[in-house]
Design a protein around this motif. Sequence first.
Motif, PDB file in Angstrom:
ATOM      1  N   GLU A 333     -14.573   4.336  12.376  1.00 24.64           N
ATOM      2  CA  GLU A 333     -15.497   4.532  11.268  1.00 24.64           C
ATOM      3  C   GLU A 333     -15.325   3.409  10.239  1.00 24.64           C
ATOM      4  N   PHE A 392     -17.338  12.057  14.376  1.00 21.51           N
ATOM      5  CA  PHE A 392     -17.869  10.745  13.997  1.00 21.51           C
ATOM      6  C   PHE A 392     -19.094  10.910  13.097  1.00 21.51           C
ATOM      7  N   MET A 396     -19.716  10.456   8.675  1.00 21.00           N
ATOM      8  CA  MET A 396     -20.788   9.688   8.033  1.00 21.00           C
ATOM      9  C   MET A 396     -21.632  10.572   7.125  1.00 21.00           C
ATOM     10  N   LYS A 416     -24.086   3.416  14.765  1.00 23.63           N
ATOM     11  CA  LYS A 416     -24.359   4.124  13.507  1.00 23.63           C
ATOM     12  C   LYS A 416     -25.836   4.179  13.151  1.00 23.63           C
TER      13      LYS A 416
END
Length: 451
Positions: A333, A392, A396, A416
Amino acid sequence: MLSELIAELPEGVVVTDPDILASYRQDRAADPSAGTPLAVVRPTRTEEVQTVLRWASAHRIAVVPRGAGTGLSGGATALDGGVVLSTEKMRDIVVDPITRTAVVQPGLLNAEVKKAVAAHGLWYPPDPSSYEICSIGGNVATNAGGLCCVKYGVTTDYILGLQVVLADGTAVRLGGPRLKDVAGLSLTKLFVGSEGTLGVVTEATLRLLPPQHPPCTVVATFDSVEAAASAVVKITGTIRPAMLEFMDSVAINAVEDKLRMGLDRTAAAMMVAASDDRGAAGADDAAFMAAVFTEHGATEVFSTADPDEGEAFVAARRFAIPAVEAKGTLLLEDVGVPLPALAALVGGVAEIAAQRRVLISVIAHAGDGNTHPLIVFDPSDADEAQRAQLAFGEIMDLAIGLGGTITGEHGVGRLKRPWLAGQIGPDALALNQRIKQALDPLNILNPGAAI
């Protein structure tokens, strides 16, 4: 079509050997969706890049620009039926000590640029942890940062000019070796961080600084990650350190497993801070940071003005990602938040790790709120891999909810991209796509990445 390109370029520039193609399918993000390219093209000059893009436009062939392949978000993932354009053989550099600039081709590594300009008594500040293996072209493509960016800024702050080849093969020069220049739109900045979606950078004019003063380094360990994060807010609200880095217990132990430095394995967090102000000012800053760490409950505080001693702890921080990677496959990340939300982000990541039953280590350029949660999982365990993917996305979402970003320096890439609209909003996303359409109407440049 490929034979046409081979005929137009010098011998060996176009590579079709299957074993070599396989090595260019993925960058360090190891995107499992990577395709197999028709060819890898390794030009040495701008004119050769122009030839590639004219050919690609004529035949509507996708081109994935690639630097050293150290990207962490899938920005250089190869596509079936496309070509990978690697800038690794574009390695010229000319240093001008009078203007404190360097004109650099994109294939030089960050460390090589630092060494070349140091020979002239100058310094190039951007310093990603991977500075020894990442290229300047990749740094420009992702607007890379690093450990000293809390004081010295990121790549865009050191780009005075670019030469860029557009999708149709047109080569344009933007900016140049001038410290002040507002003629026309700020197109140079537009290409920095564009991840190869708007053009291929074939030359960068870098701004250089006098050498950094020897730093005073402070290392502190904490029983609580929240306490360490709170100390960051107090420090950055008062002084501007040259470095303010964070490692959690997983990272501390992973590094100690490999380097055997005598790090405190019982600590929940470790901070590595430095001041490079000259003379007494640097010592005063170090004393201030040590006092703040103590006030916020540090269990141990160590200060040194010895550059080698300090560099040993900096090296430990730089080694954190490969050390944690030794524990399993990583989903990396790159989320950042405003500094007051740093403790909430770190705490939230810990909650996600517990809920999803996956190991997550957090390291951070804490001084500017940019964190790197490292999700460790076993890809052969389908259930664990799915839980890792869920974590994940949730990290975000957490960063966006705290007013933060899905990427501080690694880029959006392909991994992403599904979360980009959630951060910047539909109107800003549409504007990004209009710019992309204007510069690359056939969508041949890194399609599927970034925007």
